[in-house]
Design an enzyme around this catalytic site. Structure first.
Site, PDB file in Angstrom:
ATOM      1  CE1 TYR A  50      -0.899  -3.603  -4.686  1.00 54.25           C
ATOM      2  CE2 TYR A  50       0.310  -5.485  -5.503  1.00 54.25           C
ATOM      3  CZ  TYR A  50      -0.387  -4.854  -4.499  1.00 54.25           C
ATOM      4  OH  TYR A  50      -0.568  -5.501  -3.296  1.00 54.25           O
ATOM      5  CB  VAL A 199      11.910  -7.573   5.140  1.00 54.59           C
ATOM      6  CG1 VAL A 199      12.306  -9.013   4.877  1.00 54.59           C
ATOM      7  CG2 VAL A 199      11.561  -6.859   3.831  1.00 54.59           C
ATOM      8  CG  LEU A 203      12.390  -1.916  11.106  1.00 59.66           C
ATOM      9  CD1 LEU A 203      13.124  -0.583  11.294  1.00 59.66           C
ATOM     10  CD2 LEU A 203      11.087  -1.884  11.904  1.00 59.66           C
ATOM     11  CG  LEU A 204      11.911  -6.720  10.635  1.00 64.53           C
ATOM     12  CD1 LEU A 204      10.660  -7.582  10.690  1.00 64.53           C
ATOM     13  CD2 LEU A 204      12.602  -6.692  12.005  1.00 64.53           C
TER      14      LEU A 204
END
Ligand SMILES: NC(=O)c1ccc[n+]([C@@H]2O[C@H](COP(=O)([O-])OP(=O)(O)OC[C@H]3O[C@@H](n4cnc5c(N)ncnc54)[C@H](OP(=O)(O)O)[C@@H]3O)[C@@H](O)[C@H]2O)c1
Length: 304
Positions: A50, A199, A203-204
């Site tokens: 990352y 999530v 989108l959620l």
């Protein structure tokens, strides 16, 4: 905050902070990590790749002052070998894993790692060599536990049968329910699932419509963009709190260890934690009704 226990006794918070989306600016990232601690999040997920190590440095620096607390748990990952020219190649060799762990420890400012995970891989990897690298690191006291991050059923099956993995990180949420068929076998081995993408990139969440238009233009899996929109609308008829619903879905699964939710702001993190609390009030009847409105997906590749 509920804590779940890995085979080796390590306790992880049921909501973990996915640190991938924290960015490279320490001044912006540190308050999010600090807020996570205030919310009693004690599990932090990072990876050597990352932001090419910067994420581990940020996580290590922000959590340094909590090193005297034995409940803070950091998980990182290995396998993406950074070449001198800046490109990466997949490298699950023992030689690499045993070298890379030292670099991760240095960036995190730690003398041992709580959880070390293989960051992917295929069935064509030298699986037994990789497993023996993790076993040796554990024996040497360099790591306390290990796991894998995978969405390949054949790889997951192999590690469940032939290694001492304690965690499996996979994407799992109300829409991406592909891992469902594997959950019993995972639970039978007392391996805990670290659910990433809970999530589904936003989108959620309450920001669903915007995320649908921007991040799911081409649809996903068996859903076209339009079908996904219709499905989300139908689920919302059952329960408007989509984040609460996906969290309820995840916490209702036996092998769930931690829901690794990403957040790029304090506001998002606060909202996610509020919805985690709210999820406890959502009934199983509602959850069942909502699950009945999404497709039952299955993995179609890497089965054998
Ligand atoms: N192979 C692997 O091992 C692997 C792969 C992927 C991820 N991970 C880990 O899993 C973690 C989570 O994965 P993820 O980032 O894909 O999934 P996620 O948690 O479902 O999505 C996080 C993103 O969703 C948006 N979001 C979060 N909360 C929100 C809210 N309340 N309202 C609106 N938008 C919200 C943000 O996007 P914006 O920033 O665009 O607003 C955030 O960056 C990562 O941080 C990483 O640690 C591991």
């Amino acid at each position: 905050m509920q804590k779940n226990i890995l085979k080796s006794g390590i306790e992880i918070s049921e909501i973990g902070l996915g640190c991938m989306s924290l960015g490279t600016n320490y001044a912006q990232a540190e308050p999010i990590i600090e807020r996570a601690i205030e919310h009693d999040i004690t599990y932090f997920d990072t990876a050597d790749i990352y932001d090419r190590g910067i994420n581990e440095e940020i996580v290590g620096k922000a959590l340094k002052k909590y090193q005297n607390r034995d409940d803070i748990v950091i998980g990182t990952k290995v396998g993406n070998h950074l070449a001198d020219d800046g490109s990466t190649f997949w490298d699950p060799s023992k030689k690499y894993i045993k070298t890379a762990v030292k670099s991760s420890l240095q960036r995190l400012g730690l003398n041992h790692l709580d959880l070390y995970q293989l960051h992917g891989g295929t069935i064509d990897d030298p699986l037994d060599e990789t497993i023996s690298a993790f076993d040796e690191l554990k024996k040497e006291g360099v790591i306390r536990a290990y796991g894998i991050s995978s969405i390949r059923p054949n790889v997951i099956d192999y590690y469940l049968e032939h290694s001492e993995i304690e965690t499996l990180m996979s994407q799992l949420n109300l829409i991406d329910n592909r891992p469902e068929a594997l959950l019993n076998a995972i639970h039978a081995k007392n391996v805990k699932v670290l659910a990433r993408g809970p999530v589904f990139k936003g989108l959620l969440t309450a920001n669903s419509n915007h995320v649908l238009d921007n991040k799911f233009k081409d649809g996903i899996f068996e859903y076209s963009n339009q079908e996904l929109g219709e499905t989300i609308a139908s689920v919302k008829e059952v329960e408007s709190n989509l984040t609460g619903l996906t969290f309820k879905y995840l916490t209702s699964k036996d092998p769930i260890g931690s829901i690794i939710v990403g957040a790029s702001s304090i506001e998002q993190l606060d909202e996610n934690i509020n919805n985690y609390e709210a999820s406890k009030e959502i009934s199983f009847e509602k959850l069942k009704a909502a699950c009945g409105r999404v497709k039952n997906l299955e993995y179609t590749q890497h089965l054998k």
